[in-house]
Structures are given as structure tokens and as C-alpha cells.
Design a protein around this motif. Structure first.
Motif, short mmCIF file in Angstrom:
data_model
loop_
_atom_site.label_atom_id
_atom_site.label_comp_id
_atom_site.label_asym_id
_atom_site.label_seq_id
_atom_site.Cartn_x
_atom_site.Cartn_y
_atom_site.Cartn_z
N SER A 194 15.36 -7.79 -1.78
CA SER A 194 14.50 -6.64 -2.07
C SER A 194 14.30 -6.48 -3.57
CB SER A 194 15.07 -5.35 -1.47
OG SER A 194 16.24 -4.96 -2.15
N TYR A 240 7.97 -6.23 3.68
CA TYR A 240 7.78 -4.83 4.03
C TYR A 240 7.66 -4.04 2.73
CZ TYR A 240 9.50 -6.29 8.59
OH TYR A 240 9.66 -6.93 9.79
N TRP A 241 6.56 -3.31 2.57
CA TRP A 241 6.39 -2.44 1.41
C TRP A 241 6.75 -1.03 1.85
CZ3 TRP A 241 2.42 -3.26 -2.90
CH2 TRP A 241 2.43 -4.61 -3.33
N CYS A 242 7.75 -0.45 1.21
CA CYS A 242 8.27 0.87 1.56
C CYS A 242 7.99 1.84 0.41
CB CYS A 242 9.75 0.80 1.86
SG CYS A 242 10.18 -0.42 3.12
N TYR A 243 7.20 2.84 0.67
CA TYR A 243 6.81 3.82 -0.33
C TYR A 243 8.02 4.63 -0.79
CZ TYR A 243 4.69 8.02 -2.28
OH TYR A 243 4.35 9.06 -3.10
N ASN A 244 8.14 4.81 -2.11
CA ASN A 244 9.20 5.65 -2.68
C ASN A 244 8.63 6.87 -3.40
OD1 ASN A 244 11.34 3.95 -1.86
ND2 ASN A 244 11.05 2.65 -3.63
N CYS A 246 -0.35 2.54 1.77
CA CYS A 246 1.09 2.76 1.69
C CYS A 246 1.34 4.05 0.92
CB CYS A 246 1.76 1.56 1.00
SG CYS A 246 3.56 1.60 1.02
N THR A 259 5.63 2.72 5.36
CA THR A 259 6.06 1.32 5.38
C THR A 259 4.93 0.45 5.92
OG1 THR A 259 8.36 1.95 5.76
CG2 THR A 259 7.77 -0.34 6.24
N TYR A 315 3.89 -3.58 6.85
CA TYR A 315 4.38 -4.93 7.11
C TYR A 315 3.31 -5.95 6.74
CZ TYR A 315 5.34 -9.09 9.95
OH TYR A 315 5.54 -10.37 10.36
#
Length: 156
Positions: free
Chosen positions: A45, A66-70, A91, A100, A102
Motif C-alpha cells: 500500500s 483499490y483506491w480508498c478515499y481518506n 472516489c 473505495t 477497484y
């Protein structure tokens, strides 16, 4: 110094984690991977930051991502499937976005902000298996427009 419990904006996050320029644009720092000698780790990651006026380059990797928004503004992902179809996903945590996204191995993709935004976007990108530069390809703008004319408005 930050006060305990203070929420940081995306620029403060990028500075806090000492992010460096990525080849596809944006800033990144590697965060996790399984350390197995002589084997490709099962996952990895990074933290990734795309500035408010930035568009990343189209690229392809040889692993699922996987792009996971923060934090920050909603980000568009332009994904060209292996069959040559365009999928645009957002996203973020707005009504028309998902936290998230994919991206399957072998897809060509890039990201941009879809509207005027006041700050960038800070995400976590998780790859399965771990990202390796040997499996990374960049695609120049002129090559993308020639092969996939429907992406020409990505740069508008």
C-alpha cells in the motif's frame, strides 16, 4: 505544531508523511508490504496525493488496485478495461461517489478532479499482489488519444 486532535488538510497530510513525486504525477509514500525474500509480496500500500489542479498520466499495472478515499476533494478515475471500454468512477464521500474504487489488473487508468476544488485528494492505494515497477507502464497523451479517442476530453 499541530494541536492534539486537529484535523489536517490534504497538504498537511502530504507533508507529514514526506511524500515524493510519482512517475504518473501526484505524490506518494510506500506504507506497507509483506517482506518476503525472493517472492513478490501478497499485497502492498501507498498513501497517494493528487493536487487540486492535477491530472495523473494514464498507466497500467500488473496487479489489482483499490483506491480508498481518506480526505479532500472527490477524484474521478478514468478506467479503460482490457476490452477497451471506458468506466468513470468517483472516489470520495459525496453523494455520487464511493469511498473505495477497484481497478482490475491490466486496466489502463488515470485520475483527475471533476470540478473546481479547493484542495487535493489524499487516498490509500492497496495493490494485490504488491506493486512492482517492472509491471508499470505509462501511456503518453498522444498515444492515448490515437488508440482511445473517447478519452480526449480527459484533459479538458
Amino acid at each position: 505544531l499541530l494541536k492534539k486532535g486537529k484535523t489536517m488538510n490534504t497538504y498537511e497530510l502530504a507533508k507529514r508523511f514526506g511524500m515524493k513525486i510519482h512517475e504518473e504525477k501526484g505524490l506518494f509514500v510506500e506504507r506497507h508490504y509483506e517482506n518476503k525474500s525472493n517472492e513478490r509480496a501478497a499485497s502492498g500500500s501507498i498513501y497517494y496525493f493528487v493536487d487540486k489542479d492535477e491530472k495523473t498520466d494514464f498507466h497500467r499495472i500488473d496487479c489489482d488496485e483499490y483506491w480508498c478515499y481518506n480526505a479532500g476533494s472527490t477524484l474521478e478515475l478514468w478506467i479503460i478495461t482490457q476490452e477497451g471500454n471506458l468506466i468513470i468512477r468517483k472516489c470520495g464521500i459525496t453523494e455520487d461517489a464511493e469511498p473505495t474504487i477497484y481497478i482490475p489488473s491490466g486496466a489502463i487508468f488515470a485520475s483527475r478532479h471533476s470540478a473546481n476544488t479547493s484542495e487535493g485528494t489524499f487516498i490509500t492505494a492497496i495493490t494485490v499482489p504488491r506493486f512492482k515497477y517492472e509491471g508499470f507502464e505509462l501511456f503518453p497523451k498522444n498515444e492515448m488519444i490515437k488508440k482511445y479517442p473517447f478519452v480526449s476530453n480527459f484533459w479538458d
